[in-house]
Design a protein around this motif. Structure first.
Motif, PDB file in Angstrom:
ATOM      1  N   PHE A  20      -1.618   2.846  11.022  1.00 28.74           N
ATOM      2  CA  PHE A  20      -2.194   1.766  11.821  1.00 28.74           C
ATOM      3  C   PHE A  20      -1.214   0.605  11.933  1.00 28.74           C
ATOM      4  O   PHE A  20      -0.944   0.102  13.028  1.00 28.74           O
ATOM      5  CB  PHE A  20      -3.516   1.307  11.179  1.00 28.74           C
ATOM      6  CG  PHE A  20      -4.185   0.162  11.875  1.00 28.74           C
ATOM      7  CD1 PHE A  20      -4.822   0.353  13.087  1.00 28.74           C
ATOM      8  CD2 PHE A  20      -4.178  -1.096  11.312  1.00 28.74           C
ATOM      9  CE1 PHE A  20      -5.438  -0.704  13.725  1.00 28.74           C
ATOM     10  CE2 PHE A  20      -4.790  -2.160  11.942  1.00 28.74           C
ATOM     11  CZ  PHE A  20      -5.432  -1.967  13.159  1.00 28.74           C
ATOM     12  N   VAL A  21      -0.650   0.200  10.799  1.00 33.15           N
ATOM     13  CA  VAL A  21       0.300  -0.922  10.792  1.00 33.15           C
ATOM     14  C   VAL A  21       1.564  -0.562  11.573  1.00 33.15           C
ATOM     15  O   VAL A  21       2.050  -1.356  12.395  1.00 33.15           O
ATOM     16  CB  VAL A  21       0.632  -1.344   9.348  1.00 33.15           C
ATOM     17  CG1 VAL A  21       1.772  -2.346   9.314  1.00 33.15           C
ATOM     18  CG2 VAL A  21      -0.602  -1.911   8.671  1.00 33.15           C
ATOM     19  N   ILE A  23      -3.415   6.558   6.853  1.00 36.99           N
ATOM     20  CA  ILE A  23      -4.098   5.935   7.987  1.00 36.99           C
ATOM     21  C   ILE A  23      -3.760   4.449   8.062  1.00 36.99           C
ATOM     22  O   ILE A  23      -3.469   3.914   9.145  1.00 36.99           O
ATOM     23  CB  ILE A  23      -5.618   6.164   7.890  1.00 36.99           C
ATOM     24  CG1 ILE A  23      -5.935   7.650   8.094  1.00 36.99           C
ATOM     25  CG2 ILE A  23      -6.361   5.310   8.920  1.00 36.99           C
ATOM     26  CD1 ILE A  23      -7.351   8.029   7.765  1.00 36.99           C
ATOM     27  N   ILE A  24      -3.762   3.775   6.925  1.00 32.57           N
ATOM     28  CA  ILE A  24      -3.459   2.335   6.911  1.00 32.57           C
ATOM     29  C   ILE A  24      -2.013   2.086   7.347  1.00 32.57           C
ATOM     30  O   ILE A  24      -1.752   1.236   8.208  1.00 32.57           O
ATOM     31  CB  ILE A  24      -3.723   1.739   5.509  1.00 32.57           C
ATOM     32  CG1 ILE A  24      -5.216   1.740   5.217  1.00 32.57           C
ATOM     33  CG2 ILE A  24      -3.152   0.325   5.409  1.00 32.57           C
ATOM     34  CD1 ILE A  24      -5.576   1.422   3.781  1.00 32.57           C
ATOM     35  N   GLY A  36       1.446   6.200  14.920  1.00 31.28           N
ATOM     36  CA  GLY A  36       2.040   5.544  13.753  1.00 31.28           C
ATOM     37  C   GLY A  36       2.113   6.469  12.550  1.00 31.28           C
ATOM     38  O   GLY A  36       3.102   6.457  11.809  1.00 31.28           O
ATOM     39  N   THR A  95      -2.851   5.077  18.975  1.00 28.52           N
ATOM     40  CA  THR A  95      -1.724   4.335  18.421  1.00 28.52           C
ATOM     41  C   THR A  95      -1.624   4.557  16.917  1.00 28.52           C
ATOM     42  O   THR A  95      -0.528   4.689  16.373  1.00 28.52           O
ATOM     43  CB  THR A  95      -1.877   2.831  18.730  1.00 28.52           C
ATOM     44  OG1 THR A  95      -1.961   2.652  20.140  1.00 28.52           O
ATOM     45  CG2 THR A  95      -0.710   2.034  18.197  1.00 28.52           C
ATOM     46  N   THR A  96      -2.758   4.630  16.237  1.00 27.48           N
ATOM     47  CA  THR A  96      -2.765   4.905  14.792  1.00 27.48           C
ATOM     48  C   THR A  96      -2.208   6.296  14.516  1.00 27.48           C
ATOM     49  O   THR A  96      -1.412   6.477  13.592  1.00 27.48           O
ATOM     50  CB  THR A  96      -4.187   4.765  14.226  1.00 27.48           C
ATOM     51  OG1 THR A  96      -4.666   3.449  14.504  1.00 27.48           O
ATOM     52  CG2 THR A  96      -4.218   5.023  12.737  1.00 27.48           C
ATOM     53  N   LEU A 128      -6.403   2.308  20.547  1.00 23.73           N
ATOM     54  CA  LEU A 128      -6.031   1.995  19.163  1.00 23.73           C
ATOM     55  C   LEU A 128      -6.024   3.230  18.267  1.00 23.73           C
ATOM     56  O   LEU A 128      -5.133   3.377  17.429  1.00 23.73           O
ATOM     57  CB  LEU A 128      -6.988   0.931  18.612  1.00 23.73           C
ATOM     58  CG  LEU A 128      -6.606   0.284  17.297  1.00 23.73           C
ATOM     59  CD1 LEU A 128      -5.239  -0.372  17.406  1.00 23.73           C
ATOM     60  CD2 LEU A 128      -7.634  -0.745  16.902  1.00 23.73           C
ATOM     61  N   TRP A 129      -6.981   4.127  18.437  1.00 25.87           N
ATOM     62  CA  TRP A 129      -7.024   5.322  17.602  1.00 25.87           C
ATOM     63  C   TRP A 129      -5.797   6.200  17.848  1.00 25.87           C
ATOM     64  O   TRP A 129      -5.245   6.788  16.924  1.00 25.87           O
ATOM     65  CB  TRP A 129      -8.314   6.115  17.809  1.00 25.87           C
ATOM     66  CG  TRP A 129      -8.480   6.685  19.185  1.00 25.87           C
ATOM     67  CD1 TRP A 129      -9.093   6.092  20.253  1.00 25.87           C
ATOM     68  CD2 TRP A 129      -8.005   7.948  19.649  1.00 25.87           C
ATOM     69  NE1 TRP A 129      -9.033   6.911  21.348  1.00 25.87           N
ATOM     70  CE2 TRP A 129      -8.373   8.067  21.014  1.00 25.87           C
ATOM     71  CE3 TRP A 129      -7.322   8.993  19.065  1.00 25.87           C
ATOM     72  CZ2 TRP A 129      -8.068   9.177  21.786  1.00 25.87           C
ATOM     73  CZ3 TRP A 129      -7.018  10.106  19.837  1.00 25.87           C
ATOM     74  CH2 TRP A 129      -7.394  10.189  21.175  1.00 25.87           C
ATOM     75  N   GLY A 143       1.907   1.654  13.958  1.00 24.76           N
ATOM     76  CA  GLY A 143       1.572   1.735  15.382  1.00 24.76           C
ATOM     77  C   GLY A 143       1.457   0.366  16.020  1.00 24.76           C
ATOM     78  O   GLY A 143       1.960   0.139  17.128  1.00 24.76           O
ATOM     79  N   LEU A 144       0.800  -0.566  15.336  1.00 20.05           N
ATOM     80  CA  LEU A 144       0.675  -1.924  15.883  1.00 20.05           C
ATOM     81  C   LEU A 144       2.029  -2.627  15.961  1.00 20.05           C
ATOM     82  O   LEU A 144       2.309  -3.325  16.946  1.00 20.05           O
ATOM     83  CB  LEU A 144      -0.294  -2.742  15.039  1.00 20.05           C
ATOM     84  CG  LEU A 144      -1.771  -2.387  15.171  1.00 20.05           C
ATOM     85  CD1 LEU A 144      -2.608  -3.310  14.291  1.00 20.05           C
ATOM     86  CD2 LEU A 144      -2.237  -2.475  16.612  1.00 20.05           C
TER      87      LEU A 144
END
Length: 93
Positions: free
Chosen positions: A11-12, A7-8, A36, A32-33, A29-30, A14-15
């Motif tokens: 998240f990174v 997940i971490i 990712g 995009t995570t 955002l969810w 995806g951003l």
């Protein structure tokens, strides 16, 4: 603990993919995570197929493949998200 790292990292990734892509991405955002996370999995699979699965030190090649896959998936996923979201708005009207 593996899921937490997924997940971490997702998240990174995806951003970073959203920051690299030109223009505005409309996916939340969810989502995009999730894109990712999928990009990380696809990038790992490509790295394994190419033969850079495990190296000494930091696996820059694997990370580059993960980011590349995340960029493609965020781009395509955002297009699909906007197409589905646009269709829902038309149906309500």
């Amino acid at each position: 603990m593996g899921w937490l790292w997924a997940i971490i990292v997702g998240f990174v990734l995806g951003l970073l993919a959203k920051a690299i892509l030109p223009g505005k991405q409309h996916s939340p955002l969810w989502l995009t995570t999730i894109f990712g996370i999928i990009g990380g999995i696809v990038g790992n699979a490509i790295a394994r197929a190419v033969g850079i699965e495990a190296t000494k030190g930091i696996d820059w090649g694997r990370h580059a493949l993960q980011l590349g896959a995340a960029i493609v998936i965020v781009f395509l996923g955002d297009m699909l998200y906007m197409a589905m979201r646009g269709n829902k708005r038309r149906q309500r009207a």
